[in-house]
Design an enzyme around this catalytic site. Structure first.
Site, short mmCIF file in Angstrom:
data_model
loop_
_atom_site.label_atom_id
_atom_site.label_comp_id
_atom_site.label_asym_id
_atom_site.label_seq_id
_atom_site.Cartn_x
_atom_site.Cartn_y
_atom_site.Cartn_z
N ASP A 158 -1.45 1.69 -0.68
CA ASP A 158 -2.29 0.49 -0.61
C ASP A 158 -3.77 0.87 -0.78
OD1 ASP A 158 0.07 -1.07 0.21
OD2 ASP A 158 -0.16 0.04 2.09
N HIS A 186 1.81 -1.93 6.77
CA HIS A 186 2.16 -1.77 5.35
C HIS A 186 3.08 -2.93 4.98
CE1 HIS A 186 3.11 -0.13 1.50
NE2 HIS A 186 4.40 0.00 1.81
#
Length: 332
Positions: A158, A186
């Protein structure tokens, strides 16, 4: 350096093979560090692992001393220096989230107990299999003799996605962007934050907001693009991220081994105890992290505005709900 790779039982994905090559080439643990790879999976997957072993042998990688395929945790976790836990139960159509958590609690309770019994107490454990934050918490709680600080989960993918989006927007390469932050889970509630990021444009370093010059994009499409990027990749290629995930895993482990650059921080899911941001402590939560001598520390005291506060709290609330559900199953 003995490295356990808990591989996903449904398939040996292309990203796994890429990680093996990065590691065995010396791109993660150093160009002078001999490597023993231990590949742990369930019995039906052993013939597939034999094929992976042959491919690794055929790469003729000088640092690769041995590859050990096994379905036995006492072999897979014995005296390892690093564990990368990739396998988890994927969410299937019609599956309730609590059922997914229940299945993964069983998996990561077993792996945590095996780490506790067989691994070195200095082992560094990276959890990749989703839901990664909560799976990492369960593994840690199941390995009480290993410091909680030795467990982390992957939010580097990410982080890299956020850096790339800002770089493309500014017309620079991604190495000219630093100090973006992924806060929280996440998942699609994660908060990609560039309030503290810097961008080098034509040799001049400036705040990301000044470099991008588009607050609406940074507070809107930028965030949603990073949050939904995994789903977008699956929609486009009918498979989850491979190259980018492999690169992120290797970035994460390399920074643990060699540290972060001076004045820079990266994103990792770590144990939240003692944080200065008001995040509940018994969580694995992604924070800005600096690393030195294989020891991480949170970057404390960054100013948090109301916009960021709301998003940080929202992703924390999701993690609290996941944790409470998972802990119920863990106690059964």
């Amino acid at each position: 350096c003995r490295i356990n790779r808990r591989t996903p039982s449904h398939t040996i994905k292309s990203k796994i093979k890429l990680i093996f090559c990065y590691i065995a080439k010396g791109d993660v643990f150093g160009k002078d560090q001999p490597i023993i790879l231990i590949l742990l999976d369930i019995p039906p997957m052993l013939p597939v692992l034999d094929g992976v072993v042959m491919e690794l042998q055929d790469c003729a990688l000088p640092l690769l001393r041995e590859v050990i395929p096994t379905d036995k945790v006492e072999v897979g976790f014995k005296d390892i220096d690093a564990a990368i836990l990739v396998g988890s139960m994927p969410r299937k159509e019609g599956m309730e989230r609590k059922d997914l958590l229940k299945a993964n609690v069983a998996i990561f309770k077993t792996q945590g107990a095996a780490l506790d019994k067989y691994a070195k107490k200095t082992v560094k454990v990276l959890v990749v299999g989703n839901p990664a934050n909560t799976n990492c918490l369960i593994a840690s709680k199941s390995a009480p003799s290993i410091p909680k600080e030795n467990f982390s989960c992957l939010t580097r993918l990410d982080h890299n996605r956020a850096c790339s989006q800002v770089a493309m927007r500014c017309g620079v390469s991604s190495d000219n962007v630093k100090n973006v932050i992924i806060w929280g889970n996440h998942s699609s509630t994660q908060y990609p934050d560039v309030h503290h990021a810097k961008v080098n444009v034509h040799g001049s370093e400036m705040a990301a907001y000044d470099a991008v010059k588009d607050e609406a994009w940074l507070r809107g499409d930028f965030i949603s693009t990073v949050q939904q990027r995994g789903a977008a990749v699956i929609k486009a290629r009918k498979l989850s991220s491979a190259m980018s995930a492999a690169k992120a895993i290797c970035d994460h482990m390399r920074d643990i081994w060699f540290g972060t650059k001076e004045g820079e921080f990266i994103s990792m899911g770590v144990y939240a105890a003692g944080n200065s941001y008001g995040i509940p402590e018994d969580l694995i939560y992604s924070f800005p992290i600096q690393i030195k001598n294989k020891t991480w520390k949170m970057v404390d005291g960054l100013p948090i505005n109301d916009f960021s506060r709301a998003k940080m709290d929202a992703t924390a609330a999701e993690l609290v709900e996941e944790r409470d559900t998972a802990m119920d199953f863990l106690s059964q």
